[in-house]
Design an enzyme around this catalytic site. Structure first.
Site, PDB file in Angstrom:
ATOM      1  N   HIS A  36      33.237  39.550  41.166  1.00 58.52           N
ATOM      2  CA  HIS A  36      32.401  40.656  40.700  1.00 58.52           C
ATOM      3  C   HIS A  36      32.540  40.810  39.178  1.00 58.52           C
ATOM      4  CE1 HIS A  36      31.194  45.155  41.500  1.00 58.52           C
ATOM      5  NE2 HIS A  36      30.392  44.539  40.640  1.00 58.52           N
ATOM      6  N   HIS A  51      36.476  40.843  38.094  1.00 57.49           N
ATOM      7  CA  HIS A  51      37.532  41.020  39.080  1.00 57.49           C
ATOM      8  C   HIS A  51      37.074  40.449  40.416  1.00 57.49           C
ATOM      9  CE1 HIS A  51      34.920  44.521  39.787  1.00 57.49           C
ATOM     10  NE2 HIS A  51      35.371  44.490  41.025  1.00 57.49           N
ATOM     11  N   ASP A  93      36.948  41.281  44.735  1.00 55.28           N
ATOM     12  CA  ASP A  93      37.043  42.340  45.735  1.00 55.28           C
ATOM     13  C   ASP A  93      37.426  41.745  47.078  1.00 55.28           C
ATOM     14  OD1 ASP A  93      36.143  44.661  44.158  1.00 55.28           O
ATOM     15  OD2 ASP A  93      34.229  43.599  44.067  1.00 55.28           O
ATOM     16  N   LYS A 118      37.219  16.900  70.713  1.00 54.26           N
ATOM     17  CA  LYS A 118      37.190  15.474  70.390  1.00 54.26           C
ATOM     18  C   LYS A 118      36.308  14.772  71.432  1.00 54.26           C
ATOM     19  CE  LYS A 118      38.212  11.415  68.732  1.00 54.26           C
ATOM     20  NZ  LYS A 118      37.234  10.655  69.545  1.00 54.26           N
ATOM     21  N   ASP A 126      34.604  11.569  72.953  1.00 53.66           N
ATOM     22  CA  ASP A 126      34.977  10.163  72.989  1.00 53.66           C
ATOM     23  C   ASP A 126      33.712   9.314  72.866  1.00 53.66           C
ATOM     24  OD1 ASP A 126      36.647   8.055  73.068  1.00 53.66           O
ATOM     25  OD2 ASP A 126      37.220   8.234  75.171  1.00 53.66           O
TER      26      ASP A 126
END
Length: 338
Positions: free
Chosen positions: A41, A47, A49, A260, A262
């Site tokens: 910001h 800064h 936030d 995963k 195959d």
């Protein structure tokens, strides 16, 4: 009914002049986990936030120097008013003469969870110490917020934000705030946001995230709803990210995972109706998976990363079956998980 915890927030803003959300009648996607957002910001002073979702609002702290990934750093964090949850999608410009006037970037966002023993967040905030885990694009691992005793005459509510020593900590704050920062939502720089350069902000609070599944059937559609910015020219190939073995798991209790499958990792490239499939090394395998290339017809131009699998009679991926299909020895349903 408006949330009374946002009364201070609304009293401080003129919503006829600022694009900041009021939090009234906002459609917020349900989430099984608490969300966090960190805004960069550039107001009267630059800064960051920090915003943690809790009880229907964002608890918020202004961090002048931004969060540090170095556990040796102790960063001042001033508690400010609660913000509405739809502020998690806000990125843009606040008029200079209004409260908080300046440029706002979505610097990071993700999920957070209180550490074991700190589940009663309200109690521990009242006591002045909250330990929690953040898992986002930039922020990872365990952190603590510690309330400080205000100095004589100090009006604010000072806290300290400190990174715990874990596998996500980085000496020297590598990966922390820099002048080269880009939004994790729109990929824009602060300068581009300030000049109102065109780019979509990918929705975070207002739409749940879904994964895409592309099947080789007569009515194939991608289920993923995304906002995309079409590049002027697609690259021919993008080297995919691959899983890497590590000696220990990441810190914290918040985990994100993928199944995963195959099968074969394939990159689907769609450019002007021309669909091609490439292996993770870049070899053209379009002719080996013609059904998947054909099923992708109608999708938007882009590069889709996924896995091609063959499903057995129980609907489970089988690599042996996939090899048999490619060799012409078996017939089976092929699925491309994007």
């Amino acid at each position: 009914m408006p949330n009374s915890r946002l009364d201070t927030y609304r009293q401080m803003r003129d919503f006829s002049r600022t694009e900041e959300p009021s939090g009234i009648s906002a459609e917020i996607a349900a989430s099984d986990h608490l969300r966090f957002v960190i805004h960069k910001h550039d107001a009267s002073q630059l800064h960051f936030d920090l915003r943690l979702e809790w009880n229907g609002t964002f608890l918020s702290w202004a961090v002048p120097k931004g969060p540090s990934l170095d556990s040796a750093d102790k960063r001042l964090a001033m508690a400010v008013e609660d913000h509405p949850l739809d502020y998690g999608d806000f990125e843009g410009i606040i008029p200079k003469d209004l409260y908080g006037g300046g440029t706002v970037m979505i610097w990071d966002r993700g999920l957070w969870i209180p550490e074991p023993g700190f589940e009663d967040v309200d109690k521990h905030l009242q006591k002045g110490e909250l330990k929690f885990v953040m898992e986002g694009n930039r922020m990872h691992g365990s952190w603590v917020l510690v309330r400080l005793k205000p100095k004589t005459g100090e009006k604010g509510k000072p806290w300290m934000l400190i990174k715990h020593k874990d596998s996500a900590a980085k000496t020297g704050n590598k990966g922390g705030p820099s002048d080269r920062d880009k939004s994790v939502a729109s990929t824009r720089t602060m300068k581009q946001i300030a000049s109102n350069a065109s780019a979509d902000v990918a929705p975070y609070m207002t739409q749940p995230r879904r994964s895409a599944k592309l099947e080789t059937t007569t009515s194939t559609k991608s289920r993923a709803k995304t906002k995309t910015v079409k590049p002027s020219a697609l690259p021919d190939f993008i080297e995919p990210q691959l899983a890497t073995n590590i000696s220990s798991p990441p810190a914290g209790d918040v985990w994100a995972h993928e199944i995963k499958f195959d099968g074969y990792r394939l990159q689907l490239r769609i450019d002007g109706g021309n669909n091609t499939l490439r292996t993770r090394k870049g070899s053209d395998w379009t002719k080996r998976f013609p059904a998947i290339a054909a099923a992708a017809k109608g999708l938007k131009d882009g590069i889709y990363d996924g896995e091609a699998v063959a499903l057995d009679d129980e609907g489970k991926p089988s690599f042996a079956l996939l090899q048999n299909v490619l060799d012409g020895e078996r017939d089976a349903s092929l699925v491309y998980y994007a």
